[in-house]
Design a protein around this motif. Structure first.
Motif, PDB file in Angstrom:
ATOM      1  N   SER B  56     -65.539 -24.506 -10.576  1.00 42.69           N
ATOM      2  CA  SER B  56     -65.626 -25.924 -10.911  1.00 42.69           C
ATOM      3  C   SER B  56     -64.678 -26.784 -10.075  1.00 42.69           C
ATOM      4  O   SER B  56     -64.632 -27.987 -10.250  1.00 42.69           O
ATOM      5  CB  SER B  56     -65.355 -26.133 -12.411  1.00 42.69           C
ATOM      6  OG  SER B  56     -64.050 -25.709 -12.692  1.00 42.69           O
ATOM      7  N   LYS B 126     -74.856 -28.493 -22.052  1.00 44.94           N
ATOM      8  CA  LYS B 126     -74.127 -29.285 -23.050  1.00 44.94           C
ATOM      9  C   LYS B 126     -72.999 -28.441 -23.659  1.00 44.94           C
ATOM     10  O   LYS B 126     -71.860 -28.905 -23.771  1.00 44.94           O
ATOM     11  CB  LYS B 126     -75.106 -29.732 -24.154  1.00 44.94           C
ATOM     12  CG  LYS B 126     -74.444 -30.487 -25.295  1.00 44.94           C
ATOM     13  CD  LYS B 126     -75.473 -30.913 -26.295  1.00 44.94           C
ATOM     14  CE  LYS B 126     -75.446 -30.276 -27.655  1.00 44.94           C
ATOM     15  NZ  LYS B 126     -74.620 -29.290 -28.134  1.00 44.94           N
ATOM     16  N   ALA B 130     -70.674 -29.062 -19.737  1.00 48.56           N
ATOM     17  CA  ALA B 130     -70.144 -30.386 -20.094  1.00 48.56           C
ATOM     18  C   ALA B 130     -68.773 -30.247 -20.738  1.00 48.56           C
ATOM     19  O   ALA B 130     -67.853 -31.043 -20.495  1.00 48.56           O
ATOM     20  CB  ALA B 130     -71.112 -31.099 -21.029  1.00 48.56           C
ATOM     21  N   GLN B 131     -68.634 -29.221 -21.544  1.00 45.15           N
ATOM     22  CA  GLN B 131     -67.341 -28.990 -22.193  1.00 45.15           C
ATOM     23  C   GLN B 131     -66.265 -28.719 -21.148  1.00 45.15           C
ATOM     24  O   GLN B 131     -65.149 -29.209 -21.215  1.00 45.15           O
ATOM     25  CB  GLN B 131     -67.425 -27.790 -23.146  1.00 45.15           C
ATOM     26  CG  GLN B 131     -68.334 -28.011 -24.339  1.00 45.15           C
ATOM     27  CD  GLN B 131     -67.877 -29.156 -25.214  1.00 45.15           C
ATOM     28  OE1 GLN B 131     -66.676 -29.340 -25.451  1.00 45.15           O
ATOM     29  NE2 GLN B 131     -68.826 -29.977 -25.678  1.00 45.15           N
ATOM     30  N   HIS B 133     -66.207 -29.694 -18.107  1.00 45.60           N
ATOM     31  CA  HIS B 133     -65.861 -30.845 -17.290  1.00 45.60           C
ATOM     32  C   HIS B 133     -65.240 -31.992 -18.082  1.00 45.60           C
ATOM     33  O   HIS B 133     -64.315 -32.616 -17.632  1.00 45.60           O
ATOM     34  CB  HIS B 133     -67.100 -31.337 -16.526  1.00 45.60           C
ATOM     35  CG  HIS B 133     -67.422 -30.482 -15.337  1.00 45.60           C
ATOM     36  ND1 HIS B 133     -68.079 -29.277 -15.440  1.00 45.60           N
ATOM     37  CD2 HIS B 133     -67.144 -30.642 -14.011  1.00 45.60           C
ATOM     38  CE1 HIS B 133     -68.216 -28.737 -14.250  1.00 45.60           C
ATOM     39  NE2 HIS B 133     -67.647 -29.539 -13.357  1.00 45.60           N
ATOM     40  N   TRP B 134     -65.878 -32.287 -19.200  1.00 41.24           N
ATOM     41  CA  TRP B 134     -65.415 -33.498 -19.887  1.00 41.24           C
ATOM     42  C   TRP B 134     -64.946 -33.251 -21.324  1.00 41.24           C
ATOM     43  O   TRP B 134     -64.426 -34.108 -21.968  1.00 41.24           O
ATOM     44  CB  TRP B 134     -66.543 -34.539 -19.932  1.00 41.24           C
ATOM     45  CG  TRP B 134     -67.091 -34.829 -18.558  1.00 41.24           C
ATOM     46  CD1 TRP B 134     -66.377 -35.293 -17.496  1.00 41.24           C
ATOM     47  CD2 TRP B 134     -68.437 -34.678 -18.116  1.00 41.24           C
ATOM     48  NE1 TRP B 134     -67.187 -35.443 -16.419  1.00 41.24           N
ATOM     49  CE2 TRP B 134     -68.461 -35.078 -16.757  1.00 41.24           C
ATOM     50  CE3 TRP B 134     -69.639 -34.259 -18.718  1.00 41.24           C
ATOM     51  CZ2 TRP B 134     -69.637 -35.066 -16.003  1.00 41.24           C
ATOM     52  CZ3 TRP B 134     -70.791 -34.257 -17.976  1.00 41.24           C
ATOM     53  CH2 TRP B 134     -70.788 -34.648 -16.617  1.00 41.24           C
ATOM     54  N   GLY B 135     -65.209 -32.048 -21.831  1.00 40.76           N
ATOM     55  CA  GLY B 135     -64.871 -31.793 -23.242  1.00 40.76           C
ATOM     56  C   GLY B 135     -63.381 -31.527 -23.411  1.00 40.76           C
ATOM     57  O   GLY B 135     -62.634 -31.307 -22.460  1.00 40.76           O
ATOM     58  N   ARG B 148     -58.568 -23.765 -17.634  1.00 46.77           N
ATOM     59  CA  ARG B 148     -59.335 -24.099 -18.835  1.00 46.77           C
ATOM     60  C   ARG B 148     -59.898 -22.804 -19.415  1.00 46.77           C
ATOM     61  O   ARG B 148     -60.408 -21.954 -18.674  1.00 46.77           O
ATOM     62  CB  ARG B 148     -60.469 -25.071 -18.490  1.00 46.77           C
ATOM     63  CG  ARG B 148     -59.949 -26.481 -18.247  1.00 46.77           C
ATOM     64  CD  ARG B 148     -60.965 -27.364 -17.572  1.00 46.77           C
ATOM     65  NE  ARG B 148     -61.082 -27.047 -16.146  1.00 46.77           N
ATOM     66  CZ  ARG B 148     -61.858 -27.707 -15.303  1.00 46.77           C
ATOM     67  NH1 ARG B 148     -62.576 -28.727 -15.739  1.00 46.77           N
ATOM     68  NH2 ARG B 148     -61.909 -27.377 -14.043  1.00 46.77           N
TER      69      ARG B 148
END
Lengths: 255, 226, 641
Positions: B56, B126, B130-131, B133-135, B148
């Motif tokens: 990522s 989702k 998504a978690q 990157h942005w969660g 992470r």
């Protein structure tokens, strides 16, 4: 034998069609499918009804005219033409559903008769070698390896019946078109026009409204002449290499 | 450049897009699997987390990843267009009876399988991507560096029974999709030759079984603590 | 009427070359001002339409099928002869000429046959250039085989589908001209009459088979390439749609019909299985190379193939081997056919109908092994099994003769023009090249010779002669009258509303002809047939039932029109057979035989082609005789003992 027939009846191109059920009690297992239909038609005429219209001509599996979709398969359960399908293939008491070829590009004309002139137009777009009568070299001037000649023949064996389109869930004409493209791509006589040919024929095929190929191989499995889907792969190759390397051509017939 | 437009608006050209994007996604699956298999290491998720961090943050991977999204959308979009065309090609009245004897089920149902897979991808993105990157994902420290902790998130979901079932179901769908898609891509690209066909068929079928099976094995192993 | 064959003078081998030079040419710039109608798109029609389009003429082509590619030429299996001498086995144009004229039992014109042999070599070149995939040797050159008893290997072939491949070649040339706009193609359109104004053919009247619309088309010349009339027998190896209508309509408008009784019967067809039988399927003649033909010595009623083994060797009659020890099972088609039928007439036929003889491969399989036989005949065995359900590896095949080809047809001169100026007949539709019997692999040759290499030259002579402005518009009263006549005939057929179907009439006609005017005939039988046909025709016009209407696709109506014409042709065939009191070529006249029962040709009285002239409704036709002069070959009697 006794059978029950569910047949698509449609008065004309624009009329609404429907299935009609006929009880057929005089079926011999030696009859061809078309002869069974003949006998049924005679009975209908005797009752003053219009006979079921269907295309047929040579009745020996080569002209490609017969075209019935029988029990969910073009030309019925055997890999042959409808005229070569015999009633011994069916069980006594069976219900047989008969439909016309279904494709946007093959509109129904009447009952089981469809219009396959789209195939002619694809051939006219480029399915030929441009030589005039006379003035050609001696037949033995160009040796063609037997394997190549045989493979070209396998492709050329197509009878243009349209079973490939009828069998395909996408009503795609790829097997038909690729058979002709392959024949001329394999043979040296076809090489001069190789690129233009495939471009024009594919363009015409698309404009007739046939679907795209999703490689289900149903066409190959149903083709009465066992034309191979290897021809489709060959046409893909021919098409891409033509598109990236040929001069731009005007699509349409002509010289 | 009219020829280029002609090429990709023809049915054959659009099929080529399907094949090329499909083959790329097949490669992606292989790489993705290689990463996922690290979850099976009993190292508290460290190897997996390091791998996830790399995937990522590495700039090259970021470009490829954008491409990947684009190819997924292209694959789905082109297929939608072709499917609509193919539906119309049958004409107004369809067949009353279809025997289905002449082709295999997965070949006829690539659209349905693809839709299942697309839905799965959305859920999957989702819940994980998504978690990531942005969660508000938890972090762990390895050798003084912050990572992470994606493995913990994965472990959470892979202990939810219905999620594991859904995951496995979708892997079966991917298996069927690959069963047809792998070999089909080669055919579409014109790569059909008696010398190489056996290899393509063997690899295609093996890939369609082994890859989804390994993908499915991971949640099963974690769920059942094997 | 005087018959002018227009055969050129001079030495045989120079006739065609000289004739070509003497023909008038059409100025290239004027060719586009001419219109030519081509009816039929088989080998002759498609090749003619394509070649004329290439020359610059405007062509309108018509076929009743849904595509020109379906014409029945497609079903020809065996091959096409050409005097290429690629095999270095002594073939030559002269030898092909000689074999063909001898094979036709000396009832064809020398000049025509020699021209056919001459252009045969060009046909192969042309077809190969088009991409026809002929069989090849491993070295890449063309393969040949010996066919139909020929002593040289001159037959080119494309597996068992030679006709298909040649037709698709001609179809592709036709397609190219359609795309070029030089040929306008009318599919599913049937010609129902020819329009003759002031003695010249000026156009045709057609029916659109989908809409029923009757339409007129005018042109400077009309070419009939509409095939043979074998379907007059109802059961034949022809396609169901094959018919005589175009030729017969032309005949009634003044074109002479020649040698109508010359029909070829093929010995190895799959027998009839019951009343439902709609057509007969040919099995390749090559089967007789290894199969032995027999029937039981004593009649066994309803003997099935699977029970054939129960007949002991001593109780079998291998009748061809017995009667013709030197040729055995390989006697020519007519001899094999006639003897097969004779066995059945004696009551010794086999199968449920008693109308079949066995063709047994047991000895060949024992001798060569199943694999060898399978390699040679595997596809034929499979086809036989598919149709009959019997496995020829396990039991003998059953075969019976069937009508296969018609040598007779419209009379044409050396230019292929009928007796109506501007009206031509090509291919099987004419009578010109095969005499009283056609050799194997010669039908394809003739169709393509006429279309590719004869008509493009000869038609120019006529067109240059009349000039491009000599054209009649479809507004001419004769066009209107012809349309009216066609319309009223259609309405008449629909209005009878009788009790018998078209097929019932057709079947009766066929049986009558088969019985009395088939491969063996005699005076008394022919007179019975004539009466029966007349009665049947009268009944047809009172009692036929044609359902449906005129303005739609109506296949019963199509059939009815064709059968009506067959009913007239049938009588002419009988008249012709009555006139010809000799055994000749394909047919055996019982009054004319040798002491040991073989065919006896009578050259002193019958060395002519019969050309019949229509004289009006229910009037006897007038016979014109075209004397055949043989300057290059010596007439001999055939013997196969």
């Amino acid at each position: 034998m006794k059978i029950t027939l569910k047949v698509w009846r449609q008065k004309s191109k624009d009329a609404k069609g429907e299935f009609k059920t006929y009880q057929h009690d005089h079926v011999s297992s030696d009859m061809s499918f078309l002869e069974m239909m003949d006998v049924l038609n005679t009975q209908l005429i005797k009752k003053g009804e219009e006979p079921i219209h269907f295309d047929h001509d040579c009745r020996e599996g080569i002209c490609g005219m017969c075209s019935m979709y029988i029990n969910g398969q073009p030309h019925g359960p055997l890999q042959t033409t409808t005229c070569q399908l015999h009633m011994r293939t069916f069980k006594d008491g069976e219900t047989i559903t008969v439909e016309p070829w279904r494709a946007q590009a093959f509109p129904v004309i009447k009952d089981l008769v469809v219009d396959r002139s789209a195939f002619d137009r694809i051939q006219q777009a480029g399915g030929y070698v441009s030589v005039n009568t006379g003035g050609v070299p001696d037949a033995n001037v160009i040796p063609i390896p037997k394997k190549i000649a045989d493979e070209a023949f396998d492709a050329a064996a197509c009878i243009g019946c349209g079973a490939c389109v009828a069998a395909c869930k996408n009503a795609s004409a790829m097997l038909f078109v690729s058979a002709k493209v392959s024949q001329f791509a394999l043979l040296p006589q076809g090489h001069a026009e190789r690129k233009e040919r495939v471009e024009k024929m594919v363009e015409q095929m698309d404009s007739e409204g046939f679907g795209s190929c999703t490689n289900t191989r149903a066409c190959e499995a149903e083709c009465p002449k066992a034309i191979s889907v290897a021809n489709i792969a060959r046409m893909n190759r021919e098409y891409f290499s033509a598109m990236v390397s040929s001069y731009e051509v005007k699509v349409g017939g002509g010289e | 450049m009219k020829w280029l437009i002609d090429l990709f608006s023809s049915t054959l050209g659009r099929k080529v897009l399907m094949a090329l994007t499909g083959l790329f996604l097949i490669l992606f699956l292989a790489v993705h699997l290689a990463g996922n298999l690290q979850l099976l290491k009993h190292d508290g998720g460290r190897a997996f987390n390091v791998y996830a961090e790399f995937m990522s943050t590495n700039p090259l991977i970021q470009v490829i990843s954008k491409g990947n999204f684009f190819f997924i959308l292209l694959h789905a979009g082109v297929s939608l267009g072709l499917t609509i065309r193919n539906r119309n090609a049958r004409g107004g009245v369809g067949y009353a009876v279809i025997s289905g004897k002449s082709s295999i089920w997965s070949s006829r149902n690539m659209g349905i399988l693809g839709t299942v897979i697309l839905v799965f991808i959305v859920i999957h993105l989702k819940d994980f991507w998504a978690q990531m990157h942005w969660g508000g994902i938890e972090t762990v420290m390895y050798d003084g560096k912050e990572y992470r902790d994606l493995s913990k998130l994965v472990a959470y979901w892979f202990h939810v029974g219905w999620y594991v079932a859904l995951y496995c179901f979708c892997m079966i769908a991917i298996g069927f999709h690959l069963w047809h898609g792998f070999i089909s891509a080669f055919q579409t690209l014109g790569l059909n030759h008696p010398k190489y066909n056996p290899l393509i068929h063997f690899v295609g079928k093996a890939f369609a079984i082994v890859v989804p099976a390994l993908f499915a094995w991971i949640p099963l192993a974690m769920y059942f603590n094997i | 009427m005087k018959l002018e064959s227009k055969s050129p003078e001079g030495p045989l081998a120079e006739k065609w070359t000289k004739h070509k030079f003497n023909l008038k040419l059409v100025n290239p710039a004027n060719k586009r001002k001419y219109e030519i109608i081509v009816v039929g798109t088989g080998l002759a029609g498609a090749s003619a339409a394509a070649s004329l389009g290439e020359l610059g003429y405007n062509v309108k082509a018509f076929c009743f099928q849904d595509s020109p590619r379906r014409a029945h030429s497609i079903a020809a299996q065996g091959g096409i002869n050409a005097a290429k001498n690629y095999q270095n086995d002594g073939d030559s144009i002269y030898r092909l000429f000689y074999d063909t004229i001898k094979g036709g039992d000396y009832r064809a014109r020398e000049a025509n046959v020699h021209r056919l042999a001459e252009v045969s070599v060009n046909i192969i070149d042309q077809c190969v250039a088009q991409g026809v995939p002929f069989a090849r040797e491993y070295g890449g050159l063309l393969a040949n085989r010996s066919f139909g008893g020929a002593q040289v290997s001159r037959t080119f072939y494309a597996r068992g589908q030679t006709g298909q491949q040649l037709l698709l070649g001609a179809y592709s040339a036709l397609n190219r001209q359609i795309a070029n706009g030089k040929v306008k193609m009318y599919n599913r359109t049937e010609m129902l009459d020819v329009v003759v104004v002031d003695g010249k053919a000026r156009g045709i009247v057609t029916r659109d088979l989908i809409t029923g619309k009757i339409e007129a088309h005018s042109a400077h010349a009309v070419l009939l390439c509409t095939g043979g009339y074998g379907n007059v027998f109802y059961l034949s190896t022809n396609a169901k749609g094959s018919n005589v209508t175009a030729a017969w309509r032309a005949h009634k408008k003044g074109a002479l019909f020649a040698n109508p009784c010359f029909t070829q019967i093929h010995p190895t067809c799959i027998p009839v299985s019951g009343d439902h039988q709609s057509k007969l399927t040919l099995m390749s003649e090559s089967l007789r190379n290894d199969g032995r033909v027999w029937v039981p010595k004593v009649a066994v009623k309803g003997l099935k193939a699977k029970d054939a083994r129960s007949i002991a060797e001593a109780d079998r009659d291998y009748f061809l081997e017995r009667k013709y020890p030197s040729f055995g099972n390989l006697v020519p088609r007519d001899v094999a056919s006639r003897n097969g039928k004779m066995m059945c007439d004696e009551g010794r036929g086999v199968g449920a109908t008693g109308l079949a003889v066995f063709l047994d491969f047991a000895d060949a399989i024992k001798r060569d092994g199943r694999d060898v036989i399978s390699a040679k005949y595997g596809n034929l065995f499979d086809m036989y099994k598919q149709i009959t359900g019997d496995d020829p590896y396990e039991m003998p095949m059953m075969i019976f003769p069937a009508v296969h080809y018609t040598m007779g047809g419209l009379w044409v001169d050396y230019n292929l023009m009928t007796s109506v100026p501007g009206l031509y007949a090509l291919g099987e539709a004419n009578f010109s090249d095969h005499g009283a019997n056609r050799l194997g692999a010669s039908a394809l040759m003739q169709g393509l010779a006429d279309g590719y290499f004869v008509i493009p030259y000869t038609i120019g002579d006529y067109l240059a002669g009349i000039g491009w402005n000599d054209k009649v518009s479809t507004d001419h009263p004769v066009f209107k009258e012809t349309i009216e006549a066609v319309n009223s005939r259609v309405q008449k057929l629909l209005s009878i509303k009788g009790k018998k179907t078209v097929d019932e009439f057709h079947r009766e006609l066929g049986l009558t002809l088969w019985e009395y005017c088939g491969m063996s005939r005699n005076d008394a039988g022919l007179r019975i047939a004539k009466k029966k046909i007349q009665e049947l025709r009268t009944e047809f016009w009172q009692n036929v039932d044609v359902v449906g209407s005129a303005n739609e696709l109506n296949m019963e109506l199509e059939k009815a029109g064709r059968v009506a014409d067959f009913l007239e042709l049938g009588e002419l065939m009988v008249d012709d057979a009555l006139d010809r009191k000799e055994s000749c070529g394909c047919h055996f006249r019982e009054e004319s035989q040798t002491t040991d029962g073989e065919a006896l040709r009578i050259d002193n009285d019958y060395a002519y082609s019969s050309a019949w002239e229509y004289k009006g409704e229910n009037q006897p036709e007038e016979l014109h005789k075209e004397e055949l002069k043989f300057e290059n070959v010596k007439l001999t009697q055939r013997s196969y003992k």
